[in-house]
Design a protein around this motif. Structure first.
Motif, PDB file in Angstrom:
ATOM      1  N   LEU A  22      12.948  20.003  23.802  1.00 49.45           N
ATOM      2  CA  LEU A  22      13.221  21.377  24.212  1.00 49.45           C
ATOM      3  C   LEU A  22      13.207  21.494  25.731  1.00 49.45           C
ATOM      4  N   TYR A  23      14.161  22.240  26.266  1.00 53.71           N
ATOM      5  CA  TYR A  23      14.217  22.525  27.694  1.00 53.71           C
ATOM      6  C   TYR A  23      12.974  23.340  28.041  1.00 53.71           C
ATOM      7  N   PRO A  24      12.202  22.955  29.080  1.00 53.71           N
ATOM      8  CA  PRO A  24      10.913  23.596  29.348  1.00 53.71           C
ATOM      9  C   PRO A  24      10.900  25.131  29.350  1.00 53.71           C
ATOM     10  N   ARG A  68      11.135  26.103  25.716  1.00 55.33           N
ATOM     11  CA  ARG A  68       9.880  25.732  25.050  1.00 55.33           C
ATOM     12  C   ARG A  68       8.794  26.758  25.360  1.00 55.33           C
ATOM     13  N   ASP A  69       8.673  27.149  26.627  1.00 56.39           N
ATOM     14  CA  ASP A  69       7.649  28.116  27.017  1.00 56.39           C
ATOM     15  C   ASP A  69       7.876  29.473  26.365  1.00 56.39           C
ATOM     16  N   ALA A  70       9.136  29.870  26.223  1.00 55.33           N
ATOM     17  CA  ALA A  70       9.448  31.131  25.539  1.00 55.33           C
ATOM     18  C   ALA A  70       9.063  31.047  24.064  1.00 55.33           C
ATOM     19  N   LEU A  71       9.325  29.912  23.426  1.00 61.73           N
ATOM     20  CA  LEU A  71       8.946  29.744  22.023  1.00 61.73           C
ATOM     21  C   LEU A  71       7.429  29.755  21.858  1.00 61.73           C
ATOM     22  N   VAL A  72       6.732  29.153  22.804  1.00 59.06           N
ATOM     23  CA  VAL A  72       5.261  29.139  22.744  1.00 59.06           C
ATOM     24  C   VAL A  72       4.734  30.570  22.733  1.00 59.06           C
ATOM     25  N   GLN A  73       5.367  31.449  23.509  1.00 59.55           N
ATOM     26  CA  GLN A  73       4.945  32.847  23.539  1.00 59.55           C
ATOM     27  C   GLN A  73       5.148  33.530  22.189  1.00 59.55           C
ATOM     28  N   ASP A  74       6.101  33.030  21.387  1.00 65.73           N
ATOM     29  CA  ASP A  74       6.378  33.618  20.083  1.00 65.73           C
ATOM     30  C   ASP A  74       5.430  33.137  18.993  1.00 65.73           C
TER      31      ASP A  74
END
Length: 142
Positions: free
Chosen positions: A52-54, A57-63
């Motif tokens: 995942l493009y960082p 990835r960071d946006a998904l982590v927030q979800d």
């Protein structure tokens, strides 16, 4: 002797020029998405997260809706667990189409069939970072 060195030098230069050309954005994107989906199907969430493009990835982590306070896992590890569990329901994955957007972006249309026979289509947008292709976006096709 000089002739042998010259031929060897030309062969090496040719190798590096050819290798530098690399694969097309379409092929590289297709390979990245295949690797990502394979990692998910095999329950290898940590390997999937690496693709995942960082910023994505960071946006998904927030979800990820689990409170971080109840676990000692890093947010990216929680995402890896979520991706691993998603793979349990995947029966079949098929790449339908790949389109080059530009030299650093491509989109890949993927059909996923779950164990209940339900088919879903997803667009994966890939991006080339410094050295490899990463997944920058995943969206449902409506």
């Amino acid at each position: 002797m000089k002739r042998i060195v010259l031929i060897l030098a030309l062969v090496l230069v040719g190798f590096f020029v050819f290798r530098g050309c690399g694969t097309s954005p379409e092929e590289a994107s297709k390979d990245t998405v295949k690797e990502f989906m394979s990692a998910i199907r095999e329950g290898e969430g940590k390997e999937a997260v690496k693709l995942l493009y960082p910023p994505f990835r960071d946006a998904l982590v927030q979800d990820v809706k689990l409170p971080i306070q109840i676990t000692e896992m890093k947010p990216s590890e929680l995402l890896a667990c979520a991706l691993s569990s998603m793979g349990e329901n995947v029966k079949k994955v098929k790449i339908i189409d790949v389109k080059k957007i530009d030299d650093k972006h491509a989109e890949v249309l993927v059909k996923v069939i779950d164990k209940n026979g339900v088919e879903k289509l997803f667009w994966f947008i890939t991006i080339k970072d410094e050295k490899s292709w990463k997944i920058a976006s995943i969206s449902n096709v409506k």
